[in-house]
Design a protein around this motif. Structure first.
Motif, PDB file in Angstrom:
ATOM      1  N   GLY A   1       0.628  -1.146   0.139  1.00  0.00           N
ATOM      2  CA  GLY A   1       0.296   0.059   0.173  1.00  0.00           C
ATOM      3  C   GLY A   1       0.946   1.141   0.003  1.00  0.00           C
ATOM      4  O   GLY A   1       0.259   2.318  -0.075  1.00  0.00           O
ATOM      5  N   VAL A   2       2.112   1.252   0.182  1.00  0.00           N
ATOM      6  CA  VAL A   2       3.103   2.389   0.090  1.00  0.00           C
ATOM      7  C   VAL A   2       3.608   2.649  -1.306  1.00  0.00           C
ATOM      8  O   VAL A   2       4.148   1.966  -1.969  1.00  0.00           O
ATOM      9  CB  VAL A   2       4.060   2.278   1.066  1.00  0.00           C
ATOM     10  CG1 VAL A   2       5.149   3.533   1.435  1.00  0.00           C
ATOM     11  CG2 VAL A   2       3.704   1.861   2.338  1.00  0.00           C
ATOM     12  N   ARG A   3       3.309   3.910  -1.773  1.00  0.00           N
ATOM     13  CA  ARG A   3       3.791   4.250  -3.139  1.00  0.00           C
ATOM     14  C   ARG A   3       5.306   4.092  -3.189  1.00  0.00           C
ATOM     15  O   ARG A   3       6.037   4.374  -2.324  1.00  0.00           O
ATOM     16  CB  ARG A   3       3.230   5.488  -3.430  1.00  0.00           C
ATOM     17  CG  ARG A   3       3.637   6.095  -4.839  1.00  0.00           C
ATOM     18  CD  ARG A   3       3.140   7.360  -5.148  1.00  0.00           C
ATOM     19  NE  ARG A   3       3.310   8.449  -4.243  1.00  0.00           N
ATOM     20  CZ  ARG A   3       4.666   9.142  -4.014  1.00  0.00           C
ATOM     21  NH1 ARG A   3       5.643   8.679  -4.612  1.00  0.00           N
ATOM     22  NH2 ARG A   3       4.756  10.072  -3.175  1.00  0.00           N
ATOM     23  N   GLY A   4       5.655   3.674  -4.567  1.00  0.00           N
ATOM     24  CA  GLY A   4       7.132   3.352  -4.849  1.00  0.00           C
ATOM     25  C   GLY A   4       7.278   3.408  -6.210  1.00  0.00           C
ATOM     26  O   GLY A   4       6.519   3.959  -6.979  1.00  0.00           O
ATOM     27  N   HIS A   5       8.359   2.755  -6.749  1.00  0.00           N
ATOM     28  CA  HIS A   5       8.617   2.915  -8.222  1.00  0.00           C
ATOM     29  C   HIS A   5       8.565   1.161  -8.743  1.00  0.00           C
ATOM     30  O   HIS A   5       8.422   0.380  -8.055  1.00  0.00           O
ATOM     31  CB  HIS A   5      10.068   3.214  -8.596  1.00  0.00           C
ATOM     32  CG  HIS A   5      10.385   4.512  -8.306  1.00  0.00           C
ATOM     33  ND1 HIS A   5      10.703   4.986  -7.065  1.00  0.00           N
ATOM     34  CD2 HIS A   5      10.538   5.693  -9.206  1.00  0.00           C
ATOM     35  CE1 HIS A   5      10.666   6.571  -7.150  1.00  0.00           C
ATOM     36  NE2 HIS A   5      10.568   6.835  -8.432  1.00  0.00           N
ATOM     37  N   PRO A   6       8.155   1.181 -10.140  1.00  0.00           N
ATOM     38  CA  PRO A   6       7.888   2.213 -11.013  1.00  0.00           C
ATOM     39  C   PRO A   6       6.854   3.181 -10.858  1.00  0.00           C
ATOM     40  O   PRO A   6       6.052   2.774 -10.363  1.00  0.00           O
ATOM     41  CB  PRO A   6       8.296   1.518 -12.389  1.00  0.00           C
ATOM     42  CG  PRO A   6       7.666   0.268 -12.327  1.00  0.00           C
ATOM     43  CD  PRO A   6       8.101  -0.071 -10.699  1.00  0.00           C
TER      44      PRO A   6
END
Length: 199
Positions: free
Chosen positions: A138-143
């Motif tokens: 649930g935590v925004r990351g990449h790509p």
């Protein structure tokens, strides 16, 4: 080849100087016997990106010499020391003259993120207004995936090491999060201790 793969370019940010790694440029760290930048390009290609732009900065000449970057468009960012924001701006600028309607942006120092995660984010593309990012529990990351309509706004707010963080925060209602925690690990190679992740 799907329509998404034709319309979305891969954009790899690989300009960092590895300040916390004793000044070892991240693009040239070795992973599976080859420079890390080569591995990262391979991930984008395996995910279906036929057009890949690579932003280089620290030790750009050495990276060109040692890494097999074949069909990639190489973008040199002379202002790389200002941080990731300048590399993101340089990369988006290099794509502006192409027919790409979106860019999937990945970082050279995240070898735990493979083609399956990139493919999932790529699948979220549905036109030039698309805005999507991989998420890990649930935590925004990449790509991250930026439709072309967002490029000017991102470029205007990408400063220092912020990259697109400010823009994504301001447009979170429009952002699609694509869970990838089951297929990828979002660690960065930032410190000497992190080198243990390289093979």
């Amino acid at each position: 080849m799907t329509e998404n793969e034709q319309q979305v370019a891969g954009l790899l940010l690989a300009a960092g100087g590895g300040r916390r790694l004793g000044g070892r440029p991240k693009a040239l760290l070795e992973h599976r016997g080859r420079p890390l930048v080569e591995h990262a390009v391979g991930v984008l290609r395996a995910a279906g990106c036929t057009r890949v732009h690579v932003v280089l900065g620290a030790a750009a000449a050495a990276v060109r010499e040692r890494a097999e970057l074949g069909e990639c468009v190489i973008v040199e960012n002379p202002a790389w020391a200002e941080g990731m924001g300048s590399s993101l701006r340089a990369g988006l600028d290099s794509l502006a003259g192409t027919g790409a309607q979106g860019a999937v942006v990945s970082l050279v120092d995240q070898p735990g993120i493979g083609a399956e995660a990139v493919r999932r984010v790529l699948a979220a593309f549905d036109g030039s207004t698309s805005l999507a990012a991989a998420a890990y529990d649930g935590v925004r990351g990449h790509p991250v995936l930026f439709g072309r309509a967002h490029w000017p706004g991102i470029a205007a707010t990408a400063t220092g090491d912020q990259g697109a963080r400010v823009y994504l925060r301001e447009h979170r209602e429009a952002l699609t999060l694509v869970e990838c925690g089951d297929v990828a690990q979002a660690y960065d190679i930032d410190t000497l201790d992190d080198l243990r992740h390289l093979e």
